[in-house]
Design a protein around this motif. Structure first.
Motif, PDB file in Angstrom:
ATOM      1  N   GLN A   1      -4.371  29.693  38.856  1.00 52.26           N
ATOM      2  CA  GLN A   1      -3.804  30.037  37.567  1.00 52.26           C
ATOM      3  C   GLN A   1      -4.370  31.373  37.106  1.00 52.26           C
ATOM      4  O   GLN A   1      -5.383  31.851  37.640  1.00 52.26           O
ATOM      5  CB  GLN A   1      -4.147  28.961  36.538  1.00 52.26           C
TER       6      GLN A   1
ATOM      7  N   ALA B   1     -14.416  23.896  28.485  1.00 50.09           N
ATOM      8  CA  ALA B   1     -13.521  23.573  29.592  1.00 50.09           C
ATOM      9  C   ALA B   1     -12.872  24.815  30.195  1.00 50.09           C
ATOM     10  O   ALA B   1     -12.385  24.769  31.327  1.00 50.09           O
ATOM     11  CB  ALA B   1     -12.439  22.601  29.135  1.00 50.09           C
ATOM     12  N   GLY B   2     -12.862  25.919  29.464  1.00 52.55           N
ATOM     13  CA  GLY B   2     -12.240  27.136  29.962  1.00 52.55           C
ATOM     14  C   GLY B   2     -13.219  28.212  30.374  1.00 52.55           C
ATOM     15  O   GLY B   2     -12.814  29.344  30.638  1.00 52.55           O
TER      16      GLY B   2
ATOM     17  N   ARG C   1      -9.749  25.146  32.583  1.00 52.23           N
ATOM     18  CA  ARG C   1      -8.524  24.769  31.892  1.00 52.23           C
ATOM     19  C   ARG C   1      -8.203  25.772  30.799  1.00 52.23           C
ATOM     20  O   ARG C   1      -9.064  26.142  30.000  1.00 52.23           O
ATOM     21  CB  ARG C   1      -8.680  23.365  31.283  1.00 52.23           C
TER      22      ARG C   1
ATOM     23  N   GLU D   1      -6.097  26.893  27.339  1.00 49.19           N
ATOM     24  CA  GLU D   1      -5.846  26.195  26.069  1.00 49.19           C
ATOM     25  C   GLU D   1      -4.636  26.806  25.388  1.00 49.19           C
ATOM     26  O   GLU D   1      -4.333  27.975  25.567  1.00 49.19           O
ATOM     27  CB  GLU D   1      -7.068  26.300  25.145  1.00 49.19           C
TER      28      GLU D   1
END
Length: 463
Positions: A197, A303-304, A461, A463
């Motif tokens: 990603q 998480a990012g 991840r 957001e």
């Protein structure tokens, strides 16, 4: 009259006293049997008790001020309040790390025959960051993928990876990840192939102490490692000084320039207790992330956020992920060791940068100054053990992070990665990647970099 007002309190207390007197005086008149006398006595009893209770309650409320107004008591007034969950990465709401100076460079990928377009090619910025918590500063080169500028990603916060460039070969500038490893090209290829990603990468080089600017006439220096293709862009929040604060210092009273501050890069990016300017870990774990979040659209939760590094920088990446799991959720270590930061990291245990005054040389006309001890742990065995990642996994609860131990297929680095992976316990996860050949520098890791980027992308991840 409000419940705590003196006038209302006097009124109620007076009524309670009058009710009590009335009950005592009128009680004999309603003696005897029958419905009416019993009902009268009941009324006198209940009335006096109610007034006395109200008086006591009001006295207590006036003392503790449970309800200052009738609106508080009856709930007749409503207010609209906005509650914000302020995370450390919320940028301005979290108090930025310090002055941030941003310069747009020409280091990013470019299509042949086309003018550079961030929405098609991405962009590389140079950030000059001064950390208020650590008192240190560094230059970071931030690669923003094309998706960051595309309308369909306007409301998304892309993951970010802090890449520490210290492979023991002298490539201690953030440009090593761009020029030697060709990180932007590898990231674009992985995205187009559907294996990763979009991720933002912030490559940071050597951390240095601030160089105080004492001459008010000093002009900002807008050049730098980015070369002539750099052009000045909008500055980040809190900008007060140009990048010259990290490049040079001036002597007293505007005299000749002094030597540039030496890099603060002890093995493993430690926080050195009791050493002025020895807070490299604090800079990388707090000041730099806050400066990035204050400048770009980044995730608000751990998480990012990820971290990566090679050699001594790889050990630093593993330490940052494990010791700061509130900030990072994943870390990738290339050729990193996992013992104490001064053991087997490619740096001698006695080559810690001396940050305090004292060189062991006698100044002209002065007395000899004793050199600073070069033990980064200050002689403290508990502090040394606390920095040993292997010891921490054996004796402390494992942090909730994912770590990639990537190394050449044979040799000490491979043995260290395998031993470290064997110690993994939930909620921590350690993956091992052993690559063929003998890659030691970022340039030699170039062909194997896609595996690392895909692993980081899978553990972060947006957001």
């Amino acid at each position: 009259m409000e419940p705590v007002s003196a006038a209302f309190l006097v009124l109620v207390c007076g009524s309670a006293a009058a009710g009590l007197v009335a009950a005592v005086v009128l009680w004999p008149r309603f003696a005897g049997g029958g419905v009416r006398p019993v009902a009268a006595r009941t009324g006198l009893l209940l009335g006096s008790q109610a007034l006395l209770t109200a008086a006591v309650v009001l006295l207590v409320n006036r003392y503790f001020v449970f309800y200052a107004t009738w609106g508080d008591l009856l709930g007749g007034t409503t207010t609209t309040a906005t509650v914000k969950q302020v995370q450390p990465s919320r940028g301005a709401e979290a108090a930025a790390a310090g002055p941030v100076h941003r310069v747009t460079t020409a280091l990013g990928p470019k299509r042949r025959g086309h003018q550079r377009d961030p929405a098609e090619d991405g962009r590389v910025d140079r950030l000059d960051v001064e950390g208020a918590r650590s008192g240190l500063g560094a230059q970071a080169y931030v690669y923003l993928p094309p998706e960051y500028f595309q309308p369909r990603y306007a409301n998304r916060r892309l993951p970010v990876v802090i890449a520490v460039s210290d492979d023991g070969s002298g490539s201690d500038t953030g440009t090593a990840w761009l020029r030697e490893a060709r990180l932007p090209d590898a990231a674009v290829a992985a995205i187009r192939a559907g294996r990763a990603q979009p991720v933002i990468y912030a490559a940071v080089g050597a951390v240095r102490r601030f160089a105080p600017v004492r001459t008010p006439s000093a002009s900002p220096v807008h050049g730098g490692p980015g070369g002539p293709g750099e052009r000045r862009g909008p500055s980040g929040p809190g900008e007060r000084r140009g990048p010259q604060a990290l490049d040079r210092s001036h002597g007293p009273l505007g005299g000749a320039p002094e030597a540039a501050p030496r890099p603060v890069r002890p093995a493993g990016c430690l926080d050195l207790p009791g050493v002025a300017g020895g807070q490299a870990e604090t800079f990388l774990a707090q000041d730099l992330p806050l400066a990035l979040a204050a400048t770009y659209r980044l995730p608000e939760t751990r998480a990012g956020w990820g971290v990566a590094g090679i050699g001594t920088g790889g050990q630093c990446a593993a330490r940052l992920a494990m010791l700061h799991s509130d900030r990072f959720t994943a870390g990738a270590s290339l050729n990193g060791r996992f013992g104490t930061p001064t053991e087997g990291s490619g740096t001698d245990a006695r080559t810690v940068v001396k940050l305090k005054a004292g060189t062991g040389k006698a100044p002209r006309g002065g007395t000899r100054t004793a050199p600073e001890p070069d033990d980064p742990y200050g002689g403290s065995e508990p502090y040394r053990l606390d920095q040993d990642l292997t010891w921490r996994l054996q004796h402390l609860p494992p942090p909730p992070v994912s770590v990639l131990a990537a190394a050449r297929a044979t040799g000490p680095d491979a043995d260290a990665a395998v031993r470290f992976t064997a110690l993994a316990k939930p909620p921590m996860r350690i993956d091992t990647v052993l690559v063929p050949g003998d890659p030691a520098t970022l340039k030699q890791w170039r062909d194997h970099l896609p595996v690392v980027l895909e692993w980081l992308s899978a553990h972060l991840r947006a957001e």
